[in-house]
Design an enzyme around this catalytic site. Sequence first.
Site, PDB file in Angstrom:
ATOM      1  N   CYS A 136       5.264   0.887  -0.239  1.00  0.00           N
ATOM      2  CA  CYS A 136       5.640  -0.502  -0.530  1.00  0.00           C
ATOM      3  C   CYS A 136       4.413  -1.376  -0.718  1.00  0.00           C
ATOM      4  O   CYS A 136       3.794  -1.810   0.253  1.00  0.00           O
ATOM      5  CB  CYS A 136       6.503  -1.046   0.597  1.00  0.00           C
ATOM      6  SG  CYS A 136       6.907  -2.782   0.380  1.00  0.00           S
ATOM      7  N   CYS A 139       4.648  -4.889   0.784  1.00  0.00           N
ATOM      8  CA  CYS A 139       4.501  -4.959   2.242  1.00  0.00           C
ATOM      9  C   CYS A 139       3.045  -4.758   2.658  1.00  0.00           C
ATOM     10  O   CYS A 139       2.560  -5.417   3.565  1.00  0.00           O
ATOM     11  CB  CYS A 139       5.317  -3.875   2.931  1.00  0.00           C
ATOM     12  SG  CYS A 139       6.922  -3.574   2.217  1.00  0.00           S
ATOM     13  N   ASP A 140       2.354  -3.819   2.032  1.00  0.00           N
ATOM     14  CA  ASP A 140       1.081  -3.351   2.578  1.00  0.00           C
ATOM     15  C   ASP A 140      -0.148  -3.613   1.710  1.00  0.00           C
ATOM     16  O   ASP A 140      -1.269  -3.346   2.140  1.00  0.00           O
ATOM     17  CB  ASP A 140       1.180  -1.831   2.854  1.00  0.00           C
ATOM     18  CG  ASP A 140       2.292  -1.522   3.843  1.00  0.00           C
ATOM     19  OD1 ASP A 140       2.512  -2.348   4.746  1.00  0.00           O
ATOM     20  OD2 ASP A 140       2.944  -0.482   3.702  1.00  0.00           O
TER      21      ASP A 140
END
Length: 313
Positions: A136, A139-140
């Site tokens: 992701c 997200c990261d």
Amino acid sequence: MSDQKEPKVIIVGSGPAGYTAGIYLGRANIPNLLFEGEQPGGQLTITTEVENYPAFPDGIDGPELMMKFRAQAERFGTEIKGETVTSIDMSSRPFKVTTNAGEYSVPSVIIASGSTARWLGLPGEEDFFGKGLSACATCDGFFFRDQEIAVVGGGDTALEEAIYLTNFATKVTLVHRRDELRGSKIMQDRALAHPKIEMAWNSTIDKYVPDENGNLVAVTLLDTVNGEKRDLAVSGCFIAIGHTPNTQFLGGQLTMDENGYLITNADRTSTNVEGIFACGDVQDHFYRQAITSAGTGCMAAMESERWLGENGL
Ligand code: NDP
């Protein structure tokens, strides 16, 4: 159940398909209960900007789009619970739906459980979760500011993630197992023309290389043509190689194809079990778009409503 009206329909899943089914059932005055599952809002909550959902000419963030779906379903009375469905007993009626928190009886079910990102399946892969390996970018990606990153895959997801990650990384290497990308022409053009994106054609990841603390410092690439191996120094690696439909909890009661996608009747969302309908990515391995998922969610709600009516339920 805490709600005043017993639900006539349980919706499994909270992506565009599930919420659209809720909106249509609510507006048809049919009490419905939606279980969000493990990833509330579905896959769009881990995506970046959505540019192709109609009526948002400037694009919209995936999570924001899903909040709008949710709010619209709630407005028309969909009851939303943060539970995950673990099984459905279809052997008698009403169906018995079991979640991680309780048991529910209901005459009709709409399966909108979507699909989940795939991993490479290399030995020790899980050891690198949170230590450089991710599925992701939204997200990261932030964790890899000014670092070098690899993205694995050749579809639209991989291209989108690679382009997004250039916001943080100094260089993104797109690792693809063939010499031709699968993604759409517009995304290919954008990625291939991007000064920070480099291609590793005909390549797969042979192994992840850790430092003494277990953090990723490189991936070993295997050339699929000549069998040669080389290390690519990266501190982040994003896997974007497609998805597996979330059908395991159904225990094989519904007809599926060889990849586990639910098979519905031609031009319909009805399944081989009367009263059970399927929509969104769990039954669509071809289009897999938010707009098509929403469309089939609408279909499932209308079919369920008619089926309930025809059967005096
Ligand atoms: P896809 O199935 O389209 O692509 C998966 C990619 O991963 C392929 O290039 C495939 O290689 C590669 N792959 C699969 N398994 C492995 C493996 N074990 N090792 C190495 N590589 C592997 O999935 P996506 O998630 O990219 O896209 C799914 C759908 O969603 C598509 O229809 C896509 O168009 C859509 N989408 C649309 C977006 C948008 O419009 N904004 C954004 C993201 C997705 P190969 O090509 O050799 O099979």
